[in-house]
Design an enzyme around this catalytic site. Structure first.
Site, mmCIF file in Angstrom:
data_model
loop_
_atom_site.group_PDB
_atom_site.id
_atom_site.type_symbol
_atom_site.label_atom_id
_atom_site.label_comp_id
_atom_site.label_asym_id
_atom_site.label_seq_id
_atom_site.Cartn_x
_atom_site.Cartn_y
_atom_site.Cartn_z
ATOM 1 C CG HIS A 35 29.040 5.376 58.228
ATOM 2 N ND1 HIS A 35 29.037 3.964 58.758
ATOM 3 C CD2 HIS A 35 29.448 5.101 57.011
ATOM 4 C CE1 HIS A 35 29.750 3.342 58.101
ATOM 5 N NE2 HIS A 35 30.077 4.125 56.878
ATOM 6 C CG ASP B 227 23.910 4.799 58.373
ATOM 7 O OD1 ASP B 227 23.967 3.509 58.262
ATOM 8 O OD2 ASP B 227 24.865 5.359 59.154
HETATM 9 O O1 LIG Z 1 42.114 13.531 60.634
HETATM 10 C C1 LIG Z 1 41.043 13.502 60.282
HETATM 11 C C2 LIG Z 1 40.321 12.430 59.744
HETATM 12 C C3 LIG Z 1 39.144 12.409 59.370
HETATM 13 N N1 LIG Z 1 38.339 13.763 59.471
HETATM 14 C C4 LIG Z 1 36.997 13.700 58.738
HETATM 15 O O2 LIG Z 1 36.313 12.616 59.008
HETATM 16 C C5 LIG Z 1 35.826 11.991 57.801
HETATM 17 C C6 LIG Z 1 36.112 10.644 57.373
HETATM 18 O O3 LIG Z 1 35.248 10.426 56.147
HETATM 19 P P1 LIG Z 1 35.749 9.442 54.957
HETATM 20 O O4 LIG Z 1 36.712 10.428 54.160
HETATM 21 O O5 LIG Z 1 34.232 9.455 54.173
HETATM 22 O O6 LIG Z 1 36.500 8.500 55.650
HETATM 23 P P2 LIG Z 1 36.133 7.187 56.603
HETATM 24 O O7 LIG Z 1 35.891 7.613 57.890
HETATM 25 O O8 LIG Z 1 37.024 6.108 56.245
HETATM 26 O O9 LIG Z 1 34.574 6.696 55.801
HETATM 27 C C7 LIG Z 1 33.983 5.434 55.693
HETATM 28 O O10 LIG Z 1 32.612 5.722 55.086
HETATM 29 C C8 LIG Z 1 32.772 6.422 54.008
HETATM 30 C C9 LIG Z 1 31.002 6.868 53.646
HETATM 31 O O11 LIG Z 1 30.412 5.720 53.570
HETATM 32 C C10 LIG Z 1 33.527 5.463 53.054
HETATM 33 O O12 LIG Z 1 33.501 6.496 51.674
HETATM 34 C C11 LIG Z 1 34.848 5.257 53.392
HETATM 35 O O13 LIG Z 1 35.412 4.473 52.309
HETATM 36 C C12 LIG Z 1 34.858 4.484 54.568
HETATM 37 O O14 LIG Z 1 36.063 4.218 54.963
HETATM 38 C C13 LIG Z 1 35.842 13.546 57.009
HETATM 39 O O15 LIG Z 1 34.583 14.399 57.080
HETATM 40 C C14 LIG Z 1 37.120 14.132 57.481
HETATM 41 O O16 LIG Z 1 36.854 15.444 57.265
HETATM 42 C C15 LIG Z 1 38.859 14.794 60.166
HETATM 43 O O17 LIG Z 1 38.225 15.878 60.064
HETATM 44 N N2 LIG Z 1 40.385 14.679 60.447
#
Ligand SMILES: O=c1ccn([C@@H]2O[C@H](COP(=O)(O)OP(=O)(O)O[C@H]3O[C@H](CO)[C@@H](O)[C@H](O)[C@H]3O)[C@@H](O)[C@H]2O)c(=O)[nH]1
Length: 472
Positions: free
Chosen positions: A20, A117
């Site tokens: 988020h 959000d």
């Molecule tokens: O080692 C890592 C792991 C993650 N990220 C970043 O962290 C973010 C992760 O976002 P996302 O891929 O959306 O996963 P979640 O953190 O799991 O996001 C939650 O929120 C999202 C937006 O609502 C939903 O789509 C997902 O299902 C929900 O789990 C991204 O920008 C990644 O690039 C990194 O840079 N490095």
């Protein structure tokens, strides 16, 4: 409108979790650069504080927006220790409202627009106190928005559990949702997270407009349905603004600490490396982690794997945790000798990696992902096809959209949240995406989507215009 009103002041509210926070920060930055707004972002801190601080620090340099961290409220007396993530975030967002209200009132410049959000909808009312417009930002796609706002209707017509339905769930004008693909809060209707989610579906519609991290060319039918008064437009009523993809740009995070990793990537052939990572909170079971390790090894393909301590399966069937053990704990779950046997083939990274920078590296040719929407967008924006491995939240919807709708991902026969996917199948999925013609065709398709996303964010592109229109 660009340059229209330098004194306009947008106040944004991000709920906990990097999925988020990252897109909300990007939205804030666009409001500065496209709309010439002053922007203040209120951030509700989460347990992933270290990664969060890093993202906050690096994303805001040069400083474009003011970021104010609200202290997390103590909700231990309000939710059970094993409450679902959606319940915890919803209750937390409810409890921070007094702090948010005081913080908004204390701002030097009064806000002229409020954007929250999807977990912040109970704070939309603050906009009425200031008599300013209010928006909800969905850091996911239009199909997810459609399901969410249609849920109060489904709640009336579907009697038992959604997962037990024999037919796909009908949403006017949209791809139907398979019962096994429903979002986590819809898995059990007696759980508090279901009530919280239904409530959210109703609250979103109190906004004056809804911003979504998608773009016109990605989901034309769903967006048309959301705007059609004979279809979902009857329910949504408010304007929908597709302003995506709202993702972190390359180079926003300092990755000097990962020099070894990038030195290694530089030496690998073009599109030869599979990146394996499950977002900010996704985890695998001990057994699944071993099968994944074996599958990677048997595929003989190069990889970078972000490894976390295996998770215990939670009550709702998903694997989710924001905690982590020490690096040694994690590696002990890998098959004996795995690191030695794969030392010329792959790299194992502990806990966290600069994902956008890795995905944008020319050596990367595939992404084994939990399909969080930000990860999905980052993969598309770098022309990288995926192995869809949905774990929790709305990720099963995302996986279906990627594999069956957009056809830029392959996936396992059974859902990873339903059972163990064996090493042979994983090997086959990896080879499909990295070596086979099927992978090549997907790479060509994802590159077209990348171009269409880039078009959306050029000056006067559809997303650029949508944000300008929403804020005029
Ligand atoms: O080692 C890592 C792991 C993650 N990220 C970043 O962290 C973010 C992760 O976002 P996302 O891929 O959306 O996963 P979640 O953190 O799991 O996001 C939650 O929120 C999202 C937006 O609502 C939903 O789509 C997902 O299902 C929900 O789990 C991204 O920008 C990644 O690039 C990194 O840079 N490095």
């Amino acid at each position: 409108m660009e340059g229209r009103n330098a004194k306009a002041h947008a106040v944004l509210l991000s709920s906990p979790g990097l999925g988020h926070l990252i897109p909300v920060l990007e939205l804030g930055k666009r409001l500065v650069t496209v709309n010439n707004f002053k922007v203040t972002i209120f951030v509700v801190s989460s347990l992933t504080a270290a990664a969060e601080s890093q993202v906050l620090q690096s994303s805001m340099s040069p400083e474009l927006c003011e970021v104010i961290r609200l202290p997390p409220a103590n909700i231990s007396d309000l939710v059970d220790a094993d409450a679902a993530v959606v319940t915890r975030i919803a209750v937390l967002m409810r409890e921070i409202r007094p702090a948010l209200s005081s913080a908004i009132s204390a701002l030097k410049y009064p806000p002229t627009v409020l954007i929250v959000d999807l977990f912040g909808t109970e704070s939309l009312g603050f906009a009425d106190d200031f008599k300013i417009p209010k928006f909800v930002f969905i850091p996911s796609h239009a199909w997810f928005l459609a399901l969410t706002i249609y849920l109060p209707r489904l709640d009336e017509v579907v009697k038992g559990e959604y997962v037990d339905e024999k037919e796909a769930l009908f949403i006017p004008g949209c791809r139907p949702v398979q019962p096994e693909d429903v979002v986590d809060p819809m898995m059990c209707r007696s759980d508090q997270q279901y009530a919280e989610y239904v409530h959210m579906g109703m609250n979103i519609l109190m906004a004056d407009g809804i911003l979504v991290s998608t773009w016109e060319e990605l989901e034309p039918e769903t967006l048309a349905a959301l705007r059609d008064n004979k279809l979902l437009g009857r329910i949504s009523k408010v304007p929908i603004y597709p302003v995506g993809p709202m993702i972190r740009p390359i180079g926003a995070v300092d990755h000097s600490s990962k020099k070894l990793l990038f030195d290694w990537l530089d030496k690998q052939p073009s599109v030869s490396v599979l990146f394996v990572s499950f977002g900010s909170g996704g985890m695998l079971s001990n057994e699944q982690m071993r099968e994944l390790a074996w599958g990677l090894e048997l595929s003989r393909q190069r990889f970078i794997w972000v490894v976390r301590t295996p998770a215990v399966k939670s009550g709702d069937g998903s694997f989710f945790s924001v905690g982590s053990g020490s690096s040694n704990d994690k590696l002990s779950f890998l098959p004996e000798g795995f690191l030695g046997r794969t030392q010329n083939l792959g790299l194992v990274v502990s806990d966290w990696a600069p994902q956008v920078e890795i995905l944008s590296h020319p050596s990367v040719g595939g992404f084994f992902s939990h399909c969080g929407w930000n990860s999905t967008l980052e993969s598309i924006m770098n022309g990288v096809p995926m192995i869809a491995w949905p774990l929790y939240a709305e990720q099963k919807l995302n996986a279906t959209m990627l594999a069956e709708g957009l056809r830029i991902a392959v996936r396992s026969k059974i859902l990873p949240s339903k059972g163990i996917v064996g090493r042979e199948e994983i090997k086959m999925l990896v080879r499909k995406i990295m070596v086979d013609d099927e992978g090549r065709a997907m790479r060509a398709r994802v590159k077209e989507l990348k171009l269409s996303a880039e078009r959306a964010w050029t000056r006067n592109g559809s997303s650029w215009k949508a944000l300008a229109q929403a804020m005029c």
